[in-house]
Scaffold this active site. Structure first.
Site, PDB file in Angstrom:
ATOM      1  N   LYS A 133     -34.632  -9.006  -9.683  1.00 17.73           N
ATOM      2  CA  LYS A 133     -35.501  -9.142  -8.303  1.00 17.73           C
ATOM      3  C   LYS A 133     -36.373  -8.355  -8.781  1.00 17.73           C
ATOM      4  O   LYS A 133     -35.677  -7.349  -8.295  1.00 17.73           O
ATOM      5  CB  LYS A 133     -34.716  -9.592  -6.783  1.00 17.73           C
TER       6      LYS A 133
ATOM      7  N   GLY B  74     -34.957   2.360  -6.910  1.00 15.53           N
ATOM      8  CA  GLY B  74     -34.836   3.093  -5.802  1.00 15.53           C
ATOM      9  C   GLY B  74     -34.926   3.669  -5.165  1.00 15.53           C
ATOM     10  O   GLY B  74     -34.506   5.036  -5.289  1.00 15.53           O
ATOM     11  N   SER B  75     -34.814   4.180  -3.766  1.00 13.39           N
ATOM     12  CA  SER B  75     -34.400   5.032  -2.905  1.00 13.39           C
ATOM     13  C   SER B  75     -33.353   5.235  -2.845  1.00 13.39           C
ATOM     14  O   SER B  75     -32.370   3.949  -3.526  1.00 13.39           O
ATOM     15  CB  SER B  75     -34.876   4.926  -1.383  1.00 13.39           C
TER      16      SER B  75
ATOM     17  N   GLY C  59     -30.259   3.169  -2.718  1.00 13.25           N
ATOM     18  CA  GLY C  59     -29.266   2.859  -3.787  1.00 13.25           C
ATOM     19  C   GLY C  59     -27.924   3.515  -3.352  1.00 13.25           C
ATOM     20  O   GLY C  59     -25.974   2.775  -4.398  1.00 13.25           O
TER      21      GLY C  59
ATOM     22  N   GLU D 191     -31.139   4.785 -10.103  1.00 12.08           N
ATOM     23  CA  GLU D 191     -31.983   5.668 -10.369  1.00 12.08           C
ATOM     24  C   GLU D 191     -33.097   5.675  -9.232  1.00 12.08           C
ATOM     25  O   GLU D 191     -33.664   4.933  -8.832  1.00 12.08           O
ATOM     26  CB  GLU D 191     -32.910   5.544 -11.634  1.00 12.08           C
TER      27      GLU D 191
ATOM     28  N   CYS E  88     -41.050   8.759  -8.829  1.00 12.74           N
ATOM     29  CA  CYS E  88     -40.292   9.570  -8.666  1.00 12.74           C
ATOM     30  C   CYS E  88     -39.556  11.040  -9.568  1.00 12.74           C
ATOM     31  O   CYS E  88     -39.222  12.230  -8.977  1.00 12.74           O
ATOM     32  CB  CYS E  88     -38.506   8.867  -8.800  1.00 12.74           C
TER      33      CYS E  88
ATOM     34  N   GLU F 183     -37.935  13.088   0.120  1.00 10.81           N
ATOM     35  CA  GLU F 183     -38.951  12.830  -0.514  1.00 10.81           C
ATOM     36  C   GLU F 183     -40.112  11.777  -0.060  1.00 10.81           C
ATOM     37  O   GLU F 183     -39.879  11.295   0.775  1.00 10.81           O
ATOM     38  CB  GLU F 183     -38.018  12.016  -1.618  1.00 10.81           C
TER      39      GLU F 183
HETATM   40  C1  UN1 Z   1     -40.921   6.141 -12.232  1.00  9.88           C
HETATM   41  O1  UN1 Z   1     -41.440   7.256 -11.352  1.00  9.88           O
HETATM   42  O2  UN1 Z   1     -39.631   5.931 -11.810  1.00  9.88           O
HETATM   43  O3  UN1 Z   1     -42.149  10.488 -16.782  1.00  9.88           O
HETATM   44  C2  UN1 Z   1     -40.774   6.544 -13.517  1.00  9.88           C
HETATM   45  C3  UN1 Z   1     -42.753   9.582 -15.898  1.00  9.88           C
HETATM   46  C4  UN1 Z   1     -43.021   7.957 -16.240  1.00  9.88           C
HETATM   47  C5  UN1 Z   1     -41.835   7.051 -15.527  1.00  9.88           C
HETATM   48  C6  UN1 Z   1     -41.654   6.612 -14.029  1.00  9.88           C
HETATM   49  N1  UN1 Z   1     -43.173   7.584 -17.510  1.00  9.88           N
HETATM   50  O4  UN1 Z   1     -43.358  10.009 -15.354  1.00  9.88           O
END
Ligand code: UN1
Length: 531
Positions: free
Chosen positions: A205, A258-259, A263, A280, A314, A418
């Site tokens: 999804k 995601g957030s 999560g 993550e 992230c 964030e």
């Molecule tokens: C993400 O932002 O979820 O190291 C992944 C990094 C990328 C992956 C980011 N290779 O910023």
């Protein structure tokens, strides 16, 4: 290049035929291709008959495609297809499964430019970064293809004579993959490649903002030879599709990026069914700049980490923690460079910073600007980017000026929460010790970086940063796919993606003992020395 040319970028129409639901349009507007769900190897309509549009965030008038609004009933169909495909796929020798991953990686290589352009059009990141996103997908496909011939277990000596002891990985079953829009090809590949090479099947999804990227992946996966039902794509909302995947008794593993708030909800619900969940989540990544740092190098790294992908990673840097002695020269550099960044559509080669993903994201950034104005001192940006710039009408998309606040304190809200946009806070500290405290004073722990010429301090940082990833003399973004990716604290729940450790999420260990002595041998008893 004009915006009208952007609107006519080539798009996949492969699915318009079979699904065949095309809305009425004004004659001047090109027909919007309608795409299906991919279930059991077929492109099908949602049982709801609902569709939704995906739009270009740099130009809201540009409709990328129309997608199925999946429902719980569609998820049930997809899960049944994934279950049906499971016996055949898990019985396929792992090196053979790996060959399908190689073919998929090779197809991504061949289609890299088309995929990257489609990505930029659908989610806005500049083209070089979209190519990088596709490349991360390729890298993980090839890495995991190799796991088809590795997937190492342990073979260890037994404590008893004429006895063999070893461990093997086994697939778990149906894996639910729920992914965000910011890395719309890399992250699905990070999850699906290890799941598939180890013999699981997948219900995928994607984020509602990037269904086209997901559709293109599914098309290439089918072409690569993943058997029908091994990969199923269900587009739609989190409440309809995501929840149904999380609640399904027949989905054994959930991998979600995601957030942190979402999560936690997923983990709570999945826990009732004892599902394995890999999360993550958020980040509030900092770069420490010490007085002995190469300030030009640090400026490059900060700009790239804070404003690359418009701050929507992230791993993005949203805090610079700088030693007081160099705060003025660093800010001078950052301000000048941030002002010079060119905003525009990501398909334009001159563009440095693309749009935010959608209007809700821009409103969220604006709310944080108000908070920031109370907490720190705005030195650049702080508002929507509008009007004509470099021949582009920024009013057609959701652009926001790269923003920097100074005089921010470590516990201020803009230094703690964030924002997921192009907003950077500069925090001044007296020394390394204070920088370390500030860096670790957050609920997140994904990525951290330090700029220093002192090797001893660099090693302290490598040891003491409470993050899953540490960079020395480089920014907070740019993780490579063959090392573990993930973070501590509220960034995750202890799992890692990428690297060979990604296999841990998608496999159960089985320990096997073979006794060929022909007699009863009692472990922990028969090997004791007498007396
Ligand atoms: C993400 O932002 O979820 O190291 C992944 C990094 C990328 C992956 C980011 N290779 O910023």
């Amino acid at each position: 290049m004009s915006n009208s040319r952007l609107a006519s970028e080539p798009i996949s129409t492969a699915l318009a035929g079979p699904v065949g639901r095309v809305a009425r349009h004004h004659r001047a507007v090109p027909a919007v291709p309608t795409h299906g769900l991919f279930i059991g190897g077929e492109w099908v309509e949602s049982v709801s008959g609902d569709t939704f549009d995906s739009r270009n965030p740099a130009d809201r008038l540009d409709v990328v495609g129309r997608f199925q609004g999946g429902t719980a009933a569609d998820v049930a169909r997809a899960v049944r297809a994934a279950e049906a495909a499971l016996p055949g796929w898990r019985a396929t020798p792992a090196p053979r499964r790996g060959e399908v991953l190689y073919r998929f990686g090779q197809l991504m290589v061949e289609h890299k430019e088309r995929l990257a352009r489609a990505m930029t059009r659908e989610m806005g990141k500049v083209l070089v970064e979209a190519r990088g996103d596709v490349q991360e997908g390729i890298d993980i496909a090839f890495l995991m293809a190799g796991e088809g011939r590795r997937s190492f277990g342990d073979t260890v000596p037994s404590e008893l004579p004429d006895k063999w002891a070893m461990s093997i990985r086994q697939p778990i079953g149906v894996v639910g993959v729920i992914t965000p829009w910011n890395f719309p090809m890399a992250i699905p590949c990070w999850k699906m490649m290890p799941a598939l090479v180890t013999g699981n099947t997948v219900v995928f999804k994607p984020a509602s903002d990037t269904p086209h990227c997901a559709t293109l992946l599914a098309e290439l996966m089918a072409e690569a030879g993943f058997p029908p039902g091994t990969v199923n794509l269900v587009t739609g909302s989190g409440t309809d599709v995501g929840d149904a995947i999380v609640e399904s008794p027949d989905v054994q593993v959930i991998s979600f990026t995601g957030s942190t708030a979402t999560g936690k909800r997923i983990a709570e619900r999945a826990a009732r069914r004892l599902k394995r969940v890999s999360l993550e989540l958020g980040g509030k990544n900092a770069i420490v700049v010490l007085a002995d740092a190469d300030l030009d190098l640090a400026t490059d790294g900060i700009l790239w980490s804070a404003f690359g992908t418009t701050g929507q990673r992230c791993t993005a840097c949203s805090r610079v923690i700088v030693e007081q002695a160099v705060v003025e020269p660093l800010i001078e550099r950052l301000e000048a460079r941030a002002r010079a960044l060119r905003l525009g559509p990501g398909l334009e080669p001159e563009t440095d910073v693309g749009p935010l993903i959608n209007e809700a994201a821009r409103e969220k950034v604006e709310r944080y600007i108000e908070v920031g104005l109370r907490e720190g001192e705005l030195i650049v940006g702080g508002q929507r980017a509008t009007g004509m710039r470099g021949g582009f009408d920024l009013d057609r998309g959701q652009f926001f000026e790269p923003t920097i606040f100074r005089n921010v304190k470590p516990m201020d809200r803009i230094a703690q929460e964030e924002i997921f946009g192009p907003v950077l806070s500069v925090i001044a500290v007296p020394d390394y010790e204070a920088a370390l405290v500030a860096l670790n004073q957050t609920r997140y722990g994904l990525s951290g970086a330090i700029y220093t010429q002192n090797v001893n301090t660099a090693f302290r940082a490598m040891r003491d940063f409470e993050t899953g990833i540490v960079y020395v003399n480089a920014g907070t973004i740019g993780a490579e796919t063959h090392l573990p990716f993930g973070g501590i604290k509220e960034t995750g729940n202890g799992h890692r993606e990428a690297g060979h450790v990604a296999l841990d999420t998608y496999t159960e260990w089985k320990s096997i003992y073979v006794d060929f002595s022909g007699r009863l041998q009692r472990a922990q008893i028969d090997n004791q020395t007498s007396g």
